[in-house]
Motif scaffolding. Structure first.
Motif, PDB file in Angstrom:
ATOM      1  N   GLU A  23       0.837  -1.205   0.000  1.00  0.00           N
ATOM      2  CA  GLU A  23       0.000   0.000   0.000  1.00  0.00           C
ATOM      3  C   GLU A  23       0.873   1.257   0.000  1.00  0.00           C
ATOM      4  N   GLU A  24       1.922   1.266   0.830  1.00  0.00           N
ATOM      5  CA  GLU A  24       2.827   2.420   0.862  1.00  0.00           C
ATOM      6  C   GLU A  24       3.530   2.604  -0.480  1.00  0.00           C
ATOM      7  N   ALA A  32       2.325   1.697  -3.430  1.00  0.00           N
ATOM      8  CA  ALA A  32       1.321   2.187  -4.373  1.00  0.00           C
ATOM      9  C   ALA A  32       1.124   3.689  -4.192  1.00  0.00           C
ATOM     10  N   GLN A  33       1.087   4.153  -2.936  1.00  0.00           N
ATOM     11  CA  GLN A  33       0.959   5.584  -2.678  1.00  0.00           C
ATOM     12  C   GLN A  33       2.172   6.347  -3.199  1.00  0.00           C
ATOM     13  N   PHE A  34       3.339   5.775  -3.026  1.00  0.00           N
ATOM     14  CA  PHE A  34       4.571   6.415  -3.526  1.00  0.00           C
ATOM     15  C   PHE A  34       4.503   6.569  -5.046  1.00  0.00           C
ATOM     16  N   TRP A  35       4.176   5.473  -5.753  1.00  0.00           N
ATOM     17  CA  TRP A  35       4.133   5.544  -7.217  1.00  0.00           C
ATOM     18  C   TRP A  35       3.047   6.524  -7.687  1.00  0.00           C
ATOM     19  N   LYS A  36       1.924   6.540  -6.991  1.00  0.00           N
ATOM     20  CA  LYS A  36       0.845   7.460  -7.359  1.00  0.00           C
ATOM     21  C   LYS A  36       1.294   8.902  -7.174  1.00  0.00           C
ATOM     22  N   ARG A  37       1.952   9.180  -6.057  1.00  0.00           N
ATOM     23  CA  ARG A  37       2.460  10.521  -5.771  1.00  0.00           C
ATOM     24  C   ARG A  37       3.427  11.001  -6.836  1.00  0.00           C
TER      25      ARG A  37
END
Length: 72
Positions: free
Chosen positions: A60-61, A63-68
């Motif tokens: 999850e972390e 995925a958030q990094f790549w999205k950011r």
């Protein structure tokens, strides 16, 4: 073993440890190329062990990094 190799190996005993370590690393690379097997040095083993002790981030972390960063 040829004479040139014997000669340089005798001289290596007088080199500083740092230079001997450098030669050992080069020799390991040659041996790995010849055999297809790379043998880790004690320093490499220690670095891997240390990296394995470090915590990994969750999916999850990540995925958030790549999205950011606009990758996903």
């Amino acid at each position: 073993m040829n004479a040139a190799t014997r000669d340089i190996l005798r001289k290596v005993e007088t080199w500083p440890e740092e230079d001997q370590n450098e030669l050992a690393a080069l020799a390991r690379e040659i041996e790995a190329r010849r055999t297809g097997v790379y043998v880790l040095s004690d320093e490499e083993k220690a670095a891997i062990a240390e990296a394995r002790r470090e915590p990994f981030v969750s999916d999850e972390e990540m995925a958030q990094f790549w999205k950011r960063h606009g990758v996903r």
